[in-house]
Design a protein around this motif. Structure first.
Motif, mmCIF file in Angstrom:
data_model
loop_
_atom_site.group_PDB
_atom_site.id
_atom_site.type_symbol
_atom_site.label_atom_id
_atom_site.label_comp_id
_atom_site.label_asym_id
_atom_site.label_seq_id
_atom_site.Cartn_x
_atom_site.Cartn_y
_atom_site.Cartn_z
ATOM 1 N N GLY A 41 43.649 154.652 17.095
ATOM 2 C CA GLY A 41 42.531 153.975 16.457
ATOM 3 C C GLY A 41 42.804 152.552 16.036
ATOM 4 N N LYS A 42 44.031 152.103 16.263
ATOM 5 C CA LYS A 42 44.374 150.732 15.872
ATOM 6 C C LYS A 42 44.904 149.971 17.073
ATOM 7 C CE LYS A 42 45.330 151.445 10.961
ATOM 8 N NZ LYS A 42 46.283 151.166 9.848
ATOM 9 N N GLU A 43 44.860 148.659 16.945
ATOM 10 C CA GLU A 43 45.388 147.825 18.014
ATOM 11 C C GLU A 43 46.911 147.847 18.006
ATOM 12 O OE1 GLU A 43 41.761 144.524 18.258
ATOM 13 O OE2 GLU A 43 43.781 143.912 17.710
ATOM 14 N N ARG A 44 47.457 147.576 19.167
ATOM 15 C CA ARG A 44 48.908 147.477 19.271
ATOM 16 C C ARG A 44 49.374 146.254 18.482
ATOM 17 N NH1 ARG A 44 51.200 148.270 25.259
ATOM 18 N NH2 ARG A 44 49.589 149.885 25.085
ATOM 19 N N GLU A 45 50.448 146.426 17.726
ATOM 20 C CA GLU A 45 50.928 145.326 16.901
ATOM 21 C C GLU A 45 52.367 144.970 17.237
ATOM 22 O OE1 GLU A 45 51.067 146.126 12.716
ATOM 23 O OE2 GLU A 45 52.389 147.856 12.923
ATOM 24 N N PHE A 46 52.643 143.710 17.087
ATOM 25 C CA PHE A 46 53.979 143.179 17.339
ATOM 26 C C PHE A 46 54.941 143.683 16.270
ATOM 27 C CE2 PHE A 46 57.154 140.228 18.662
ATOM 28 C CZ PHE A 46 57.738 139.729 17.505
ATOM 29 N N VAL A 47 56.158 144.036 16.712
ATOM 30 C CA VAL A 47 57.198 144.481 15.788
ATOM 31 C C VAL A 47 58.359 143.492 15.766
ATOM 32 C CG1 VAL A 47 58.872 146.292 15.269
ATOM 33 C CG2 VAL A 47 56.586 146.901 16.101
ATOM 34 N N ALA A 48 58.899 143.196 16.948
ATOM 35 C CA ALA A 48 60.063 142.310 17.029
ATOM 36 C C ALA A 48 60.161 141.746 18.436
ATOM 37 C CB ALA A 48 61.342 143.059 16.672
ATOM 38 N N GLY A 49 60.789 140.567 18.529
ATOM 39 C CA GLY A 49 60.994 139.946 19.827
ATOM 40 C C GLY A 49 62.341 139.259 19.878
ATOM 41 N N ILE A 50 62.849 139.097 21.090
ATOM 42 C CA ILE A 50 64.157 138.471 21.277
ATOM 43 C C ILE A 50 64.127 137.629 22.536
ATOM 44 C CG2 ILE A 50 65.077 140.474 22.539
ATOM 45 C CD1 ILE A 50 67.770 139.937 21.075
ATOM 46 N N SER A 51 64.755 136.469 22.462
ATOM 47 C CA SER A 51 64.789 135.572 23.608
ATOM 48 C C SER A 51 65.768 136.084 24.659
ATOM 49 C CB SER A 51 65.193 134.172 23.152
ATOM 50 O OG SER A 51 66.505 134.199 22.616
ATOM 51 N N TRP A 52 65.718 135.477 25.843
ATOM 52 C CA TRP A 52 66.554 135.936 26.956
ATOM 53 C C TRP A 52 68.034 135.920 26.603
ATOM 54 C CZ3 TRP A 52 70.325 132.850 29.089
ATOM 55 C CH2 TRP A 52 70.309 131.496 28.698
ATOM 56 N N SER A 53 68.441 134.961 25.791
ATOM 57 C CA SER A 53 69.862 134.828 25.446
ATOM 58 C C SER A 53 70.267 135.697 24.279
ATOM 59 C CB SER A 53 70.154 133.373 25.094
ATOM 60 O OG SER A 53 69.429 133.006 23.923
#
Length: 124
Positions: A41-53
């Motif tokens: 019932g809710k939109e997908r939310e961002f948790v964490a991200g990491i760059s290629w390096s």
């Protein structure tokens, strides 16, 4: 690139889990990676991200200080270590990838490839 998430499960509040996302292909090291989560019932939310390096990371305020994203390019795998889990962390967690850009993406539209999701349930 194909992504396979694993490591979800049932854990008590205050506990820990580590999610893994294994990627196929030889260009994983050129991809920025992220974790998102979604409850019904809710939109997908961002948790964490990491760059290629691995040098740059970014977290949602709701998980900052509790979750840690990391990657091992030699193993084509990105991880999400989740500590001090709360019932509100209960969701299906998805890993996502995109060719590296300027800055770690925090929107669904920033990512081109998605894993199948793994369920995390935190009991109170």
């Amino acid at each position: 690139v194909q992504l396979q998430a694993s490591g979800g499960g049932l854990v008590q509040a205050g506990g820990s889990l580590r999610l893994s996302c294994a990627a196929s292909g030889r260009t994983f090291s050129r991809y920025d990676m992220g974790w998102f989560r979604q409850v019904p019932g809710k939109e997908r939310e961002f948790v964490a991200g990491i760059s290629w390096s691995g040098y740059s990371t970014y977290y949602a305020d709701s998980v900052k200080g509790r979750f840690t994203i990391s990657r091992d390019n030699a193993k084509n795998t990105v991880y999400l270590q989740m500590n001090s889990l709360k019932p509100e962390d209960t969701a299906v967690y998805y890993c996502a990838g995109t060719r590296t850009k300027l800055g770690v993406g925090i929107l669904e539209s920033d990512y081109d490839y998605w894993g199948q999701g793994t369920q995390v349930t935190v009991s109170s």
